[in-house]
Write an enzyme that holds these catalytic residues in place. Structure first.
Site, PDB file in Angstrom:
ATOM      1  N   GLU A  32       4.690   0.637  -5.612  1.00  0.00           N
ATOM      2  CA  GLU A  32       4.112   1.723  -4.618  1.00  0.00           C
ATOM      3  C   GLU A  32       5.106   2.864  -4.561  1.00  0.00           C
ATOM      4  OE1 GLU A  32       1.592   0.462  -3.361  1.00  0.00           O
ATOM      5  OE2 GLU A  32       1.783  -1.752  -4.077  1.00  0.00           O
ATOM      6  N   MET A  45       0.917  -1.131  -0.077  1.00  0.00           N
ATOM      7  CA  MET A  45      -0.098   0.051  -0.057  1.00  0.00           C
ATOM      8  C   MET A  45       0.884   1.020   0.063  1.00  0.00           C
ATOM      9  SD  MET A  45      -2.874   1.179  -0.052  1.00  0.00           S
ATOM     10  CE  MET A  45      -3.164   2.911  -0.171  1.00  0.00           C
TER      11      MET A  45
HETATM   12  N1  ARG Z   1      -3.244   0.439  -3.596  1.00  0.00           N
HETATM   13  C1  ARG Z   1      -2.572  -0.748  -3.347  1.00  0.00           C
HETATM   14  C2  ARG Z   1      -1.899  -1.056  -4.678  1.00  0.00           C
HETATM   15  O1  ARG Z   1      -0.739  -0.542  -4.864  1.00  0.00           O
HETATM   16  C3  ARG Z   1      -3.673  -1.828  -3.499  1.00  0.00           C
HETATM   17  C4  ARG Z   1      -4.589  -1.703  -2.077  1.00  0.00           C
HETATM   18  C5  ARG Z   1      -5.814  -2.340  -2.234  1.00  0.00           C
HETATM   19  N2  ARG Z   1      -6.283  -2.574  -0.960  1.00  0.00           N
HETATM   20  C6  ARG Z   1      -7.660  -3.034  -0.606  1.00  0.00           C
HETATM   21  N3  ARG Z   1      -7.944  -3.268   0.626  1.00  0.00           N
HETATM   22  N4  ARG Z   1      -8.382  -3.192  -1.477  1.00  0.00           N
HETATM   23  O2  ARG Z   1      -2.090  -1.877  -5.689  1.00  0.00           O
HETATM   24 ZN    ZN Z   2      -1.436   0.118  -6.831  1.00  0.00          ZN
END
Ligand code: ARG
Ligand code: ZN
Length: 882
Positions: free
Chosen positions: A306, A271
């Site tokens: 990330e 994340m």
């Molecule tokens: N934004 C995160 C990524 O880099 C994924 C996070 C998704 N988390 C969730 N609980 N849906 O891909």
């Molecule tokens: Zn992402």
């Protein structure tokens, strides 16, 4: 709302700007294992673009509200109302005001791993998509951007490390207590989903990075105590990512510190919280003894992903969750490009396309199909899909193919320029490319709106007399849920015309233009392209580099494909030609199996792969990819309906045995030539040599011949790294029932204290294509190393069984379907996100033969009938059955 009420769908067309904005957030978090107290001070003001006179509606989930005050005065009970999902301040003064809200949460009881929870004793958070509302009441939507200051307080003994977003401001002891605190300030306005904090007993490695303009950034990677030696590769990947993003996209980092924390309990991969990325430890920790080459490559790619979100996601975020691909598709594209530059571009493209076809194509062909930008959802967590991520990245890649290197970069520059600080939309993004290049992208935008994999049927006609070559292209797009009719798409079709000597012929279209950069623009349902001055019959090399994510069929003969597999200047298509031969063979062989006919001859594939194996100019990693024949699910997808997984498995095994026998001397030669020359190093060249050697071993041992197995046993015994050791173990587990148990036991004994390695051991056993596997998997759910509470364990054991063992998950007696349905129900009460993802393994159920289709449907209906389902599982099961 009763827990099992499937929530009302949210629709893109209903989007309205927020009525209230939040300028600043001050959080004071007093960490406690079961009663963490959060004091939030929000500076709010009415949004000039919102509805005048609106109440303040805040989201909340499983919060215990202790107090609420407006501008310092406690609110009377009649001034606000709470429901299961909201807190509404009724009739607030319509001006800038301050709300102070005190909530208490229990991080130890948080098994959903959303919001504030504990992992191996440490406190951490996951807020995307809607987890911040599980910490405090807040307008928990991505278009509300605020500046956060976070004070964290904890027992020094329990949590000596205290981290949050942004830069550290101050820290110290809480006078007269055993507690301490730290204050962090993030100057960049951000949506709540990017909030994070961490508190715990963690070790760290540090380094620094000097940005293009000379600013020094302190880098830290925090891991479980004792694991710092395994964080070095991630740090190296981080520094390379930071440099690459400056060089390729002009993106510079913007805080004084950048921290990464690895935790053992995590729903997803990682994340991108501002300045404080939180990772599933499997994508941080690596050592030669515990991680495979594939693990190293994943770590590099995800660390980059990330980090790249800092610009594509954080500095420019999404207006609403329908725009998820705006940050995810784009950032996947960026991490793919990074890995291509760090490693071999063709090999990276091959593995990305394999992933796309293996995961996204089936999604697009089944009941869970949805557009890259969905227009409605019931549970947003179910839309972190291969379609949004991987197909989303393909759409960005097509933009680049259409516009060329410079036009693409001009569009990206304009995007960063125009939208820095915004919560943007797909339309905003596309407008930058249209404006920077003076083109119209209206039709191209259909890639975001129409689901399903387009089909291109291509046929070629050479006219010797006229010296012309005509390509006829027919475009169709299958109906998908909610989209019975489709419009034609813009398909950038990269191609080459390969002459009899194996060289590309010049491509001149009959209108005098050159097919620009070798790309034809297919925009209509039927289209013909005529090339002139074509003196010899060419072989068309179509969709080079997989320029468009389509299913392409052509009138190329098997001999044409063998020719391309030997001579195509485009490495991707060279690979793809042999795969196409193999796939056609497997489809035919599967049909033969089911009707008792003789199996077809694999001679053409033997010829193609024999040539590949003996071509000393080829990258070993490329040859390794070529040697791996299409998977069982690739074949199932090609067959499309009335699928019998056992017949596919048998056909594939027979092909592998035949290749093994026919190519033995060449495979043995390549195996011997690629013996290790020194200590393990994770770089791409060394990994490529191992990949080839291991691919040879894998084929040599196919079918369990004695010399092949002897080699595998020696390989297992002599391995000095996890890549070789685990490959040999898999070869033994799949092909040598007699040697299997001993090898598995030895492996477990050696790595029993290493959960990430135990995951490999669990996953491998779940994938054995034998009737005994279901009992084995059931048994392993009771193994001390397994836990339903840890997503990595569940995915390794149950997820691998459902997702990577076609024959046993789809057992003819339905027991595999039942087992997975039971597992979903077991998990749903604990962790709905992980349960829903597991249930999505049923996504291709309608393509099965009638008996297995019936058992899948029974299992799905049984899940659907269970009272109290989470919205996550309720949504997947209802769409699966629609
Ligand atoms: N934004 C995160 C990524 O880099 C994924 C996070 C998704 N988390 C969730 N609980 N849906 O891909
Ligand atoms: Zn992402």
């Amino acid at each position: 709302m009763p827990r099992d009420a499937v929530p009302q769908p949210v629709r893109l067309s209903d989007y309205r700007p927020p009525d209230w904005l939040v300028d600043t957030v001050h959080l004071d978090v007093r960490l406690h294992p079961t009663a963490t107290r959060i004091l939030a001070r929000l500076a709010l003001r009415p949004n000039p673009e919102g509805r005048e006179g609106s109440p303040i509606v805040l989201d909340g989930d499983e919060l215990s509200l202790k107090s609420i005050a407006l501008d310092g005065t406690p609110l009377a009970g009649s001034a606000y109302v709470t429901t299961a999902g909201t807190l509404t301040v009724l009739a607030p003064p319509q001006r800038a005001l301050t709300l102070e809200i005190e909530t208490v949460v229990d991080p130890s009881a948080n098994t959903k791993l959303m919001g504030l929870y504990r992992s191996s004793g440490a406190y951490c958070t996951q807020c995307e998509a809607e987890g911040f509302r599980r910490i405090t009441y807040f307008p928990d939507r991505p278009d509300v951007l605020a500046v956060y200051t976070t004070r964290i307080e904890a027992e020094r003994e329990e949590a000596p490390v205290l981290l949050a977003n942004g830069n550290p401001v101050e820290s110290g002891a809480v006078e007269g207590t055993s507690r301490h605190y730290a204050i962090w300030h993030d100057p960049w306005p951000k949506p709540s989903y990017l909030f994070a904090l961490v508190g715990g007993r963690l070790d760290r490695i540090t380094d620094h990075f000097v940005t293009a303009t000379g600013k020094k950034v302190e880098l830290g990677i925090y891991v479980e105590p004792g694991k710092t030696e395994r964080a070095g590769y991630a740090m190296d990947a981080l520094k390379r990512s930071m440099r690459w993003d400056e060089e390729v996209f002009g993106c510079e980092y913007d805080l004084d510190v950048f921290n990464i924390v690895a935790v053992a309990d995590f729903n997803m991969g990682a994340m991108e919280n501002k300045g404080l990325n939180i990772f599933n430890d499997k994508y941080v920790l690596a050592s030669p003894e515990t991680a495979t080459d594939a693990d190293y490559a994943n770590i590099e790619g995800i660390i980059a992903h990330e980090y790249f979100h800092n610009w594509t996601g954080n500095r420019i975020t999404c207006r609403d969750w329908f725009q998820l691909c705006l940050k995810e598709g784009l950032t996947v594209f960026r991490d793919q490009e990074f890995s291509s530059d760090q490693r071999s571009r063709p090999v990276k493209r091959i593995s990305d396309v394999r992933l796309l076809k293996g995961h996204q194509f089936p999604e697009d062909a089944g009941p869970l199909a949805h557009p890259v930008r969905p227009s409605t959802y019931r549970e947003i967590n179910n839309f972190y899909t291969a379609t949004v991520y991987e197909k989303g990245a393909e759409v960005v890649r097509m933009l680049k193919t259409l516009l060329g290197e410079e036009g693409f970069r001009a569009g990206m520059d304009l995007y960063f320029d125009r939208h820095d600080g915004d919560a943007a939309t797909v339309e905003d993004f596309l407008a930058c490319f249209a404006d920077a290049n003076g083109i119209d992208l209206t039709q191209f935008a259909l890639w975001y709106a129409q689901s399903g994999t387009p089909h291109l049927a291509v046929s070629g006609h050479w006219d010797a007399q006229a010296r012309t070559y005509r390509l006829d292209v027919v475009q169709t797009l299958p109906p998908t849920p909610g989209q019975p009719e489709k419009q034609p798409m813009v398909i950038p079709l990269a191609l080459g015309l390969v002459g009899p000597d194996g060289n590309d012929l010049p491509m001149r279209l009959d209108d005098g233009t050159n097919a620009e950069r070798g790309v034809l623009l297919v925009t209509r349902p039927r289209q013909s392209f005529v090339f002139r001055d074509v003196a010899e019959r060419p072989v068309a090399s179509l969709n080079r580099g997989f320029s468009a994510p389509v299913k392409l069929t052509s009138d190329l003969t098997t001999q044409d494909l063998v020719f391309l597999a030997r001579h195509d200047a485009d490495p991707f298509n060279r690979f793809d030609a042999a795969q196409t031969i193999a796939l056609a063979h497997l489809v035919e062989a599967t049909a033969a199996r089911r009707t008792g006919r003789d199996l077809p001859s694999p001679a053409a594939l033997v010829e193609a792969l024999g040539a590949t194996l003996s071509d000393a100019t080829l990258d070993p990693a490329f040859i390794a990819q070529a040697l791996s024949v299409p998977s069982e699910s690739d074949v199932a997808r090609e067959i499309a309906d009335d699928v019998d997984p056992d017949a596919i498995h048998d056909a594939r095994q027979a092909l592998r045995r035949a290749l093994s026998a026919a190519l033995r001397p060449a495979l043995e030669g390549a195996y011997d030539r690629h013996a290790p020359t020194g200590a393990y190093a994770p770089d791409a060249a060394s990994a490529g040599r191992r990949a080839l050697r291991n691919a040879c071993l894998d084929l040599l041992a196919a079918g369990g011949t004695a010399p092949g197995l002897a080699r595998a046993l020696a390989h297992f015994r002599d391995a000095d790294n996890m890549t070789d050791r685990f490959l040999a173990l898999s070869v033994l587990a799949h092909n040598a029932p007699d040697a299997r148990e001993e090898a598995l036991a030895a492996f477990y004994e050696r790595f029993r204290d290493d959960p990430l390695v135990v995951d490999k051991w669990l996953a491998l056993q779940a994938q054995i294509a034998e009737p005994g596997t279901l009992e084995r998997v059931r048994g392993l759910t009771g193994h001390p190393a397994f836990s339903w509470g840890n997503p990595n364990r569940v995915r390794s054991l149950v997820g691998s069984f459902a997702g990577a063992n076609q024959t046993q998950f789809n057992r003819a007696d339905g027991a595999g379907h039942d087992f997975v349905a039971d597992a979903v129900l077991e998990l749903d009460g604990r962790n709905p996100q992980v349960a829903a993802r597991l249930l999505a393994a049923f996504k291709s159920w309608r393509s099965l033969e009638p008996g297995r289709r019936a058992s899948a449907e029974r299992a799905l209906r049984r899940v659907a009938a269970k009272p109290g389902l989470s919205p996550d599982v309720g949504d997947i099961v209802s769409r699966s059955l629609e």
